[in-house]
Design an enzyme around this catalytic site. Sequence first.
Site, short mmCIF file in Angstrom:
data_model
loop_
_atom_site.label_atom_id
_atom_site.label_comp_id
_atom_site.label_asym_id
_atom_site.label_seq_id
_atom_site.Cartn_x
_atom_site.Cartn_y
_atom_site.Cartn_z
N ASP A 21 0.80 -1.14 0.07
CA ASP A 21 -0.01 -0.18 -0.08
C ASP A 21 0.83 1.29 0.10
O ASP A 21 1.53 1.47 0.94
CB ASP A 21 -0.89 -0.06 1.31
CG ASP A 21 -1.98 1.00 1.24
OD1 ASP A 21 -1.88 1.81 0.41
OD2 ASP A 21 -2.90 1.07 2.10
N ASP A 32 -2.49 6.40 -5.88
CA ASP A 32 -2.82 5.33 -4.59
C ASP A 32 -2.81 3.96 -5.26
O ASP A 32 -3.69 3.66 -6.10
CB ASP A 32 -4.13 5.80 -3.68
CG ASP A 32 -4.38 4.94 -2.72
OD1 ASP A 32 -3.19 4.34 -2.14
OD2 ASP A 32 -5.42 4.88 -2.13
#
Length: 469
Positions: A145, A346
């Site tokens: 992430d 992201d």
Amino acid sequence: MASRISSFLRCILYIYSFSALLCLHAHEATHTVQVSWLIPSTTCNASTKGPKGETSLTVIHKYGPCFQSNKEQVQVLNHTEILLQDQSRVNSIHSMFSKNSDGNKLRESQATTIPAKSGVSIGFGNYIVTVGLGTPKTDQTLAFDTGSDLTWAQCKPCAVQCYKQVDPIFDPSKSTSYTNISCPTPLCAQLTSARGSQQPCSNSKCLYGVHYGDNSSTKGYFSKERLTITSDVVDNFVFGCGQDNKGLFNGIAGLLGLGRGQVSLVQQAAQKYSQFFSYCLPSTTSSTGYLTLGQGNEISSSLKFTPMLTLSQRSFYGLNLIGISVGGQKLSIPTSVFSIAGTIIDSGTVITRLPPTAYSALRTKFREMMRNYPMISSSSSTFDTCYDLSKSRSVSIPRISFFFGGDVSVDLGEVGILYVLRQTEACLAFAGNRDPGNITIFGNEQQKRLEVVYDVAGERIGFRPGGCS
Ligand SMILES: *[C@@H]1O[C@H](CO)[C@@H](O)[C@H](O)[C@H]1NC(C)=O
Ligand SMILES: *[C@@H]1O[C@H](CO)[C@@H](O)[C@H](O)[C@H]1NC(C)=O
Ligand SMILES: *[C@@H]1O[C@H](CO)[C@@H](O)[C@H](O)[C@H]1NC(C)=O
Ligand SMILES: *[C@@H]1O[C@H](CO)[C@@H](O)[C@H](O)[C@H]1NC(C)=O
Ligand SMILES: *[C@@H]1O[C@H](CO)[C@@H](O)[C@H](O)[C@H]1NC(C)=O
């Protein structure tokens, strides 16, 4: 077939009349693909290898057939669930960035029960890699992430609770390289809030805790351990050894933090990998991509770099999105629409979120070009432009490109434009933000098959189409 031949002839004619550019344009307005090709296979096709001679991990989708070593523990692909979790992640990111700082309030109120600065986090993405933890090393499958800094994994003895995971749960008592971080120490202070709250200690051992938007959470010891990435070793890697873990993690052992903050892998292994990493997310849930740490020998000349911006939430990677084209035509969106709140890239957000006016311009042009396909109402609140493709064998998907600062245009390719929930429901895979002041998020659906390069020290982000299958 006839129309393809005639458009081919038209192209030849255009080239003949020195209008090659026009010809290219006419040719490039859409991608024509078989509808069956848009439906992911139920068997794993692990064909992609990372770039040669670099430290590459295989990237797979956590709901896909490549992650099913133990089917009973792993849930099948559920789009409703994925899209709900995505909205909860987007809401958390938006509140973190919001001017009225709801995010901060939330974090402070949590601080009484959860002793860590990381406090509320944004949930984790759908792409996973396997790394080694401890000595001797044990394999642990972690979600990676770019929006999170802290790495954590479930740890024995699971003093409070652990959820089921596919790999055996990491047992620090069986590792010769594990150490607890004591407190108060400067290392432990990295976890506490900038406002000088007390270090989270228990019996002189430093504690961490992360609470996710969907009520998933992890708490435990802030520790050091040997991390092995393929054959590379990162000693004294600081991570969270989770003793109280609950939530919807789907059999994954924890999270690998690739954010910009101090405790992220990128910063901790800065000496080894020069704050440089790249990934390619696979085109479907049944194929594989890669995550590469370090730069390797040379940078491909087909990579196009745009400046990496720093935003108020410093863990995120900022971009300067300035425009969008659909079907080869640039939409007329004032660049100020994008600059009000800015843009992040992201790896964990699924669907790209655009400012309301940018989304509506994109949607209008897209609907116009898709008018030959029957529109239906969506089963998901994320989407409002969906088509029934069950009567079509192939579909002509309008091409979409993003324009970034530094004169960089990125063709998003044919895989990230429609989100196919089922053959009778294929949706424009973008959504509008609620508020013009909400930050724009370049999500992972649109990054699929792109090689995305993060040169953190050089403060630039690179894109190259066709990075993996
Ligand atoms: C998918 O997830 C939704 C929301 O959590 C749930 O209501 C539904 O039953 C799930 N569907 C399947 C087939 O598991
Ligand atoms: C952005 O979105 C969030 C929730 O998604 C909201 O709470 C916030 O007020 C919005 N506006 C701004 C300017 O951040
Ligand atoms: C780390 O702390 C835990 C909890 O107090 C303890 O059980 C364990 O033995 C410690 N490990 C090491 C290597 O000191
Ligand atoms: C999380 O838990 C709190 C307290 O138990 C509850 O009020 C809230 O609705 C839950 N949120 C979600 C998304 O489940
Ligand atoms: C597996 O992927 C490769 C590379 O994209 C492709 O050529 C091949 O047709 C795929 N095989 C199957 C069975 O889908």
